[in-house]
Design a protein around this motif. Structure first.
Motif, PDB file in Angstrom:
ATOM      1  N   PHE A  63       0.845  -1.190   0.000  1.00 34.91           N
ATOM      2  CA  PHE A  63       0.000   0.000   0.000  1.00 34.91           C
ATOM      3  C   PHE A  63       0.883   1.243   0.000  1.00 34.91           C
ATOM      4  N   SER A  64       0.256   2.405  -0.213  1.00 35.07           N
ATOM      5  CA  SER A  64       0.993   3.665  -0.290  1.00 35.07           C
ATOM      6  C   SER A  64       0.266   4.748   0.492  1.00 35.07           C
ATOM      7  N   LEU A  65       1.052   5.712   0.978  1.00 41.27           N
ATOM      8  CA  LEU A  65       0.519   6.849   1.720  1.00 41.27           C
ATOM      9  C   LEU A  65       1.116   8.130   1.168  1.00 41.27           C
ATOM     10  N   ALA A  66       0.357   9.224   1.266  1.00 43.88           N
ATOM     11  CA  ALA A  66       0.854  10.542   0.886  1.00 43.88           C
ATOM     12  C   ALA A  66       0.235  11.575   1.812  1.00 43.88           C
ATOM     13  N   ALA A  67       1.049  12.495   2.300  1.00 44.96           N
ATOM     14  CA  ALA A  67       0.568  13.577   3.167  1.00 44.96           C
ATOM     15  C   ALA A  67       0.770  14.902   2.447  1.00 44.96           C
ATOM     16  N   THR A  68      -0.199  15.798   2.605  1.00 49.68           N
ATOM     17  CA  THR A  68      -0.125  17.109   1.974  1.00 49.68           C
ATOM     18  C   THR A  68       0.566  18.109   2.894  1.00 49.68           C
ATOM     19  N   ASP A  69       0.897  19.259   2.355  1.00 49.51           N
ATOM     20  CA  ASP A  69       1.528  20.290   3.177  1.00 49.51           C
ATOM     21  C   ASP A  69       0.547  20.944   4.146  1.00 49.51           C
ATOM     22  N   THR A  70      -0.740  20.645   4.004  1.00 49.87           N
ATOM     23  CA  THR A  70      -1.749  21.154   4.945  1.00 49.87           C
ATOM     24  C   THR A  70      -2.237  20.081   5.914  1.00 49.87           C
ATOM     25  N   GLY A  71      -1.600  18.899   5.908  1.00 50.26           N
ATOM     26  CA  GLY A  71      -1.884  17.879   6.907  1.00 50.26           C
ATOM     27  C   GLY A  71      -2.932  16.845   6.570  1.00 50.26           C
ATOM     28  N   GLU A  72      -3.413  16.797   5.319  1.00 47.09           N
ATOM     29  CA  GLU A  72      -4.340  15.730   4.930  1.00 47.09           C
ATOM     30  C   GLU A  72      -3.543  14.477   4.575  1.00 47.09           C
ATOM     31  N   LEU A  73      -4.144  13.313   4.808  1.00 44.88           N
ATOM     32  CA  LEU A  73      -3.499  12.041   4.501  1.00 44.88           C
ATOM     33  C   LEU A  73      -4.309  11.300   3.454  1.00 44.88           C
ATOM     34  N   TYR A  74      -3.620  10.769   2.451  1.00 45.02           N
ATOM     35  CA  TYR A  74      -4.237   9.961   1.397  1.00 45.02           C
ATOM     36  C   TYR A  74      -3.597   8.579   1.434  1.00 45.02           C
ATOM     37  N   SER A  75      -4.396   7.554   1.149  1.00 46.62           N
ATOM     38  CA  SER A  75      -3.876   6.190   1.127  1.00 46.62           C
ATOM     39  C   SER A  75      -4.496   5.422  -0.022  1.00 46.62           C
ATOM     40  N   TRP A  76      -3.796   4.363  -0.469  1.00 46.15           N
ATOM     41  CA  TRP A  76      -4.306   3.508  -1.532  1.00 46.15           C
ATOM     42  C   TRP A  76      -3.529   2.199  -1.532  1.00 46.15           C
ATOM     43  N   GLN A 136      -3.599  -2.103  -0.759  1.00 47.71           N
ATOM     44  CA  GLN A 136      -4.248  -3.161   0.024  1.00 47.71           C
ATOM     45  C   GLN A 136      -4.691  -2.602   1.381  1.00 47.71           C
ATOM     46  N   GLY A 137      -5.981  -2.733   1.646  1.00 45.00           N
ATOM     47  CA  GLY A 137      -6.520  -2.204   2.897  1.00 45.00           C
ATOM     48  C   GLY A 137      -7.368  -3.191   3.646  1.00 45.00           C
ATOM     49  N   GLU A 138      -7.257  -4.466   3.324  1.00 44.27           N
ATOM     50  CA  GLU A 138      -8.137  -5.474   3.911  1.00 44.27           C
ATOM     51  C   GLU A 138      -7.876  -5.725   5.387  1.00 44.27           C
ATOM     52  N   ALA A 139      -6.740  -5.281   5.905  1.00 45.56           N
ATOM     53  CA  ALA A 139      -6.453  -5.419   7.331  1.00 45.56           C
ATOM     54  C   ALA A 139      -6.556  -4.072   8.045  1.00 45.56           C
ATOM     55  N   GLY A 140      -7.077  -3.063   7.357  1.00 46.77           N
ATOM     56  CA  GLY A 140      -7.248  -1.749   7.955  1.00 46.77           C
ATOM     57  C   GLY A 140      -6.054  -0.830   7.826  1.00 46.77           C
ATOM     58  N   GLU A 141      -5.019  -1.243   7.076  1.00 43.20           N
ATOM     59  CA  GLU A 141      -3.795  -0.455   6.997  1.00 43.20           C
ATOM     60  C   GLU A 141      -3.957   0.885   6.280  1.00 43.20           C
ATOM     61  N   LEU A 142      -5.062   1.080   5.557  1.00 40.13           N
ATOM     62  CA  LEU A 142      -5.262   2.337   4.843  1.00 40.13           C
ATOM     63  C   LEU A 142      -5.921   3.407   5.708  1.00 40.13           C
ATOM     64  N   GLY A 143      -6.492   3.008   6.843  1.00 36.40           N
ATOM     65  CA  GLY A 143      -7.108   3.982   7.740  1.00 36.40           C
ATOM     66  C   GLY A 143      -8.538   4.353   7.409  1.00 36.40           C
ATOM     67  N   HIS A 144      -9.173   3.611   6.516  1.00 38.83           N
ATOM     68  CA  HIS A 144     -10.567   3.860   6.157  1.00 38.83           C
ATOM     69  C   HIS A 144     -11.464   2.867   6.890  1.00 38.83           C
ATOM     70  N   SER A 145     -12.718   3.253   7.114  1.00 38.71           N
ATOM     71  CA  SER A 145     -13.635   2.345   7.807  1.00 38.71           C
ATOM     72  C   SER A 145     -13.912   1.090   6.972  1.00 38.71           C
ATOM     73  N   ALA A 146     -13.964   1.250   5.654  1.00 38.58           N
ATOM     74  CA  ALA A 146     -14.147   0.090   4.767  1.00 38.58           C
ATOM     75  C   ALA A 146     -12.793  -0.579   4.566  1.00 38.58           C
ATOM     76  N   LYS A 147     -12.705  -1.850   4.891  1.00 36.43           N
ATOM     77  CA  LYS A 147     -11.449  -2.591   4.750  1.00 36.43           C
ATOM     78  C   LYS A 147     -11.432  -3.288   3.396  1.00 36.43           C
ATOM     79  N   ILE A 148     -11.086  -2.501   2.376  1.00 34.57           N
ATOM     80  CA  ILE A 148     -11.098  -2.980   0.993  1.00 34.57           C
ATOM     81  C   ILE A 148      -9.852  -2.478   0.268  1.00 34.57           C
ATOM     82  N   LEU A 149      -9.666  -2.952  -0.967  1.00 29.87           N
ATOM     83  CA  LEU A 149      -8.601  -2.429  -1.826  1.00 29.87           C
ATOM     84  C   LEU A 149      -9.026  -1.064  -2.343  1.00 29.87           C
ATOM     85  N   MET A 150      -8.087  -0.139  -2.403  1.00 28.15           N
ATOM     86  CA  MET A 150      -8.336   1.184  -2.982  1.00 28.15           C
ATOM     87  C   MET A 150      -7.331   1.362  -4.111  1.00 28.15           C
ATOM     88  N   TYR A 151      -7.825   1.542  -5.330  1.00 29.52           N
ATOM     89  CA  TYR A 151      -6.956   1.610  -6.499  1.00 29.52           C
ATOM     90  C   TYR A 151      -6.452   3.016  -6.815  1.00 29.52           C
TER      91      TYR A 151
END
Length: 194
Positions: free
Chosen positions: A148-161, A163-178
């Protein structure tokens, strides 16, 4: 090797600015605005044009599979003079960030970890575009996890994409995000790691 070793190829180029270490590959940003990679490259994680150019006589045996290895650091020409300030490497993928907040990804994308909206491997550095892949233009830090991958903005927002099936993406839905998706529950993020 089980001890530190001065890499003569990189030493001849100059000083290292930063590096990213993946499962079986490494990516290095030089002060001279060049980016080099070496190690395992079967999924395109090295950002080099052809695997046939690697040392074909050197194979790494892992069970029944064999992988071609780039023994010496090779320049990732597609990132030359792109003002890369950070690189990060996962299992079979790599991310590169420019001083202007532009993100490139390449390598394996079995779980969508490249952020291009699909599960297609990409051998050469390809930008993740704000207008097409839902990533903002003001990224200041990137991080590659195993799949999986993460990116943070200069204003403090976090983006992820990825494999998220174990919750590693930080979203309530534990799914793949493309594609990059904002993590709604986190704000004012200053540093990320995976």
């Amino acid at each position: 090797r089980n001890h530190p070793y001065l890499n003569p190829t990189l030493r001849s180029v100059g000083k290292v600015r930063t590096c990213g270490l993946g499962a079986d590959h490494s990516v290095v940003v030089m002060v001279t605005n060049l980016v080099y990679s070496f190690g395992r490259g079967d999924k395109g994680q090295l950002g080099l044009p052809k695997i046939d150019d690697y040392h074909a006589d050197l194979l790494k045996q892992e069970g029944k599979a064999s992988f071609k290895i780039q023994v010496l650091p090779a320049e990732i020409v597609d990132l030359t003079n792109c003002n890369i300030c950070q690189v990060t490497a996962g299992d079979t993928h790599t991310l590169a960030l420019s001083v202007f907040g532009e993100v490139w990804s390449f390598g394996g994308s079995d779980f969508g970890q490249l952020g291009h909206g699909n599960i297609v491997d990409i051998r050469l550095p390809t930008p993740i575009l704000p207008q097409r892949h839902n990533i903002p233009a003001n990224i200041r830090h990137v991080c590659a996890g195993y799949t999986f991958s993460l990116a943070a903005t200069d204003t403090g927002e976090l983006y992820s994409w990825g494999q998220g099936e174990a919750g590693e993406l930080g979203h309530s839905a534990k799914i793949l995000m493309y594609a990059p998706t904002e993590v709604a529950d986190l704000h004012d993020v200053r540093f990320i790691a995976a």
